[in-house]
Each structure stands twice: as C-alpha cells, then as structure tokens.
Design a protein around this motif. Structure first.
Motif, mmCIF file in Angstrom:
data_model
loop_
_atom_site.group_PDB
_atom_site.id
_atom_site.type_symbol
_atom_site.label_atom_id
_atom_site.label_comp_id
_atom_site.label_asym_id
_atom_site.label_seq_id
_atom_site.Cartn_x
_atom_site.Cartn_y
_atom_site.Cartn_z
ATOM 1 N N PHE A 115 0.835 -1.206 0.000
ATOM 2 C CA PHE A 115 0.000 0.000 0.000
ATOM 3 C C PHE A 115 0.871 1.257 0.000
ATOM 4 O O PHE A 115 1.933 1.282 0.610
ATOM 5 C CB PHE A 115 -0.883 -0.025 1.257
ATOM 6 N N PHE A 116 0.411 2.312 -0.704
ATOM 7 C CA PHE A 116 1.052 3.616 -0.571
ATOM 8 C C PHE A 116 -0.015 4.697 -0.577
ATOM 9 O O PHE A 116 -1.110 4.520 -1.108
ATOM 10 C CB PHE A 116 2.111 3.860 -1.659
ATOM 11 N N HIS A 117 0.301 5.823 0.052
ATOM 12 C CA HIS A 117 -0.595 6.982 0.131
ATOM 13 C C HIS A 117 0.079 8.137 -0.585
ATOM 14 O O HIS A 117 1.300 8.176 -0.709
ATOM 15 C CB HIS A 117 -0.861 7.334 1.607
ATOM 16 N N VAL A 118 -0.711 9.111 -1.055
ATOM 17 C CA VAL A 118 -0.131 10.241 -1.792
ATOM 18 C C VAL A 118 0.845 11.026 -0.935
ATOM 19 O O VAL A 118 1.766 11.652 -1.461
ATOM 20 C CB VAL A 118 -1.214 11.184 -2.363
ATOM 21 N N ASN A 119 0.713 10.970 0.376
ATOM 22 C CA ASN A 119 1.663 11.661 1.250
ATOM 23 C C ASN A 119 3.045 11.018 1.174
ATOM 24 O O ASN A 119 4.039 11.664 1.493
ATOM 25 C CB ASN A 119 1.181 11.644 2.707
ATOM 26 N N GLY A 120 3.119 9.746 0.751
ATOM 27 C CA GLY A 120 4.392 9.048 0.626
ATOM 28 C C GLY A 120 5.030 9.201 -0.748
ATOM 29 O O GLY A 120 6.093 8.657 -1.005
ATOM 30 N N LEU A 121 4.379 9.960 -1.645
ATOM 31 C CA LEU A 121 4.919 10.151 -2.997
ATOM 32 C C LEU A 121 5.893 11.318 -3.012
ATOM 33 O O LEU A 121 5.643 12.356 -2.403
ATOM 34 C CB LEU A 121 3.787 10.435 -3.992
ATOM 35 N N GLU A 122 6.991 11.140 -3.720
ATOM 36 C CA GLU A 122 7.919 12.248 -3.945
ATOM 37 C C GLU A 122 7.760 12.796 -5.350
ATOM 38 O O GLU A 122 8.178 13.909 -5.629
ATOM 39 C CB GLU A 122 9.360 11.802 -3.688
ATOM 40 N N GLU A 123 7.181 12.026 -6.273
ATOM 41 C CA GLU A 123 6.900 12.437 -7.640
ATOM 42 C C GLU A 123 5.507 11.938 -8.000
ATOM 43 O O GLU A 123 5.010 10.984 -7.413
ATOM 44 C CB GLU A 123 7.920 11.843 -8.615
ATOM 45 N N GLU A 124 4.896 12.544 -9.019
ATOM 46 C CA GLU A 124 3.611 12.079 -9.520
ATOM 47 C C GLU A 124 3.791 10.722 -10.185
ATOM 48 O O GLU A 124 4.759 10.495 -10.909
ATOM 49 C CB GLU A 124 3.037 13.077 -10.534
ATOM 50 N N VAL A 125 2.875 9.783 -9.913
ATOM 51 C CA VAL A 125 2.920 8.470 -10.534
ATOM 52 C C VAL A 125 1.558 8.140 -11.123
ATOM 53 O O VAL A 125 0.540 8.707 -10.718
ATOM 54 C CB VAL A 125 3.328 7.361 -9.531
ATOM 55 N N THR A 126 1.549 7.216 -12.064
ATOM 56 C CA THR A 126 0.308 6.683 -12.626
ATOM 57 C C THR A 126 0.437 5.164 -12.647
ATOM 58 O O THR A 126 1.500 4.611 -12.355
ATOM 59 C CB THR A 126 0.065 7.198 -14.060
ATOM 60 N N GLU A 127 -0.641 4.484 -13.036
ATOM 61 C CA GLU A 127 -0.602 3.022 -13.078
ATOM 62 C C GLU A 127 0.427 2.557 -14.093
ATOM 63 O O GLU A 127 0.664 3.206 -15.109
ATOM 64 C CB GLU A 127 -1.987 2.460 -13.416
ATOM 65 N N ASN A 128 1.051 1.416 -13.816
ATOM 66 C CA ASN A 128 2.071 0.747 -14.636
ATOM 67 C C ASN A 128 3.404 1.484 -14.670
ATOM 68 O O ASN A 128 4.266 1.142 -15.473
ATOM 69 C CB ASN A 128 1.563 0.485 -16.062
ATOM 70 N N ASN A 129 3.605 2.485 -13.809
ATOM 71 C CA ASN A 129 4.911 3.142 -13.715
ATOM 72 C C ASN A 129 5.866 2.254 -12.923
ATOM 73 O O ASN A 129 5.471 1.629 -11.941
ATOM 74 C CB ASN A 129 4.810 4.488 -12.993
ATOM 75 N N LYS A 130 7.134 2.225 -13.342
ATOM 76 C CA LYS A 130 8.168 1.558 -12.568
ATOM 77 C C LYS A 130 8.635 2.554 -11.509
ATOM 78 O O LYS A 130 8.905 3.721 -11.816
ATOM 79 C CB LYS A 130 9.358 1.167 -13.450
ATOM 80 N N VAL A 131 8.718 2.089 -10.252
ATOM 81 C CA VAL A 131 9.060 2.986 -9.153
ATOM 82 C C VAL A 131 10.076 2.341 -8.224
ATOM 83 O O VAL A 131 10.236 1.126 -8.197
ATOM 84 C CB VAL A 131 7.800 3.382 -8.336
ATOM 85 N N THR A 132 10.765 3.194 -7.459
ATOM 86 C CA THR A 132 11.576 2.747 -6.326
ATOM 87 C C THR A 132 10.899 3.291 -5.084
ATOM 88 O O THR A 132 10.296 4.370 -5.113
ATOM 89 C CB THR A 132 13.022 3.268 -6.408
ATOM 90 N N PHE A 133 11.008 2.567 -3.999
ATOM 91 C CA PHE A 133 10.327 2.984 -2.771
ATOM 92 C C PHE A 133 10.994 2.346 -1.563
ATOM 93 O O PHE A 133 11.761 1.394 -1.696
ATOM 94 C CB PHE A 133 8.838 2.615 -2.813
#
Length: 151
Positions: A115-133
C-alpha cells in the motif's frame, strides 16, 4: 410405673447420628494419615528428565548441559539488520486512485502488493509506472514511502 420416654423411632435416629459422627471422625483420621502437609521438602520436589517427563528422582549432575542465554529463542527468530540498500525496493504501480489518494505497488522481488498513500509520494505516478520505494511498517501491514519514478 412410668413408661420410658424414648420411643423406637428416637432410638433409631440417635443410632444414625452416632454412626454419622463415627464415619466423619474416621474420614478425618484417614485424611490426616494420607495428607502431604507433614512431608518434608525433599519429598515434595518433582524433577523433569531429559525427555520432559516428570520424575521424583533428581537428575544426574554428570549429564548436565550448559546452555547460553543467547541461544534461547523466544518468539520470532532474530532477523538480520537491514541496511539502507535493503530498504529501497523496486516495483510497479498496479493500482492508483487519484481522487482517494492511495494505491498499491507490486514488489518485483517478493511479488507482494504494498500500500502507498499520496503523502508518501515524492513524484507524480500513474498506473504501470516503474518505481523505487522504501518500506515501513504500518497499522495494517507494510506501507511504501518515498515513492519515486524510475527514469
């Protein structure tokens, strides 16, 4: 001559009372004879043998094993300390609801949904994006924080 005041019925009741009193006294004497209160401390000890069975014989001191307190595991086994590299994970955003402000990331290594919340985002993301976390323990499980897109 006067008749005796005791009737047959009174005599029978008195016999029953005497018998009951004798039985009670006899039971009290048996309890005293069989009670554990008079035993000495050594007779009351119980020992556990190497198989976990309770016995009344003390263990053989030559078979004694020394166990370090560090070797005893209670509950969950110790997990290795996590380094900064272990905390950073890679994954793919599988679901993201912008209006409600939350989503889920599928971890590449473990394939678990985090799970992630928008408060935990450092950049805008959309579905199917590759991310590091990074992962932290939340109230209901793991939460992804410091989520960034992989460029």
């Amino acid at each position: 001559m006067a008749r005796s005041q005791e009737t047959f019925n009174k005599k029978e009741k008195e016999k029953k009372r005497r018998k009951k009193r004798q039985d009670k006294e006899q039971k009290r004497e048996e309890r005293k004879a069989n009670s554990d209160k008079g035993k000495d401390l050594e007779e009351m000890f119980a020992y556990v043998d190497e198989n976990g069975n309770i016995t009344d014989t003390p263990p053989d001191p030559t078979k004694k094993k020394v166990i370090k307190s560090e070797d005893i595991e209670i509950g969950v086994a110790k997990q290795p300390e996590l380094t900064a590299d272990d905390l950073i994970r890679n994954g793919t955003v599988t679901f993201f609801n912008e209006s409600k402000g939350y989503g889920f990331i599928k971890d590449q290594e473990t394939q678990e949904s985090i799970f992630f919340h928008v408060n935990g985002l450092e950049e805008e993301v959309t579905e199917n994006n590759k991310v590091t976390f990074e992962v932290e323990k939340g109230l209901k499980g793991l939460n992804a924080v410091k989520v960034k897109k992989v460029k």
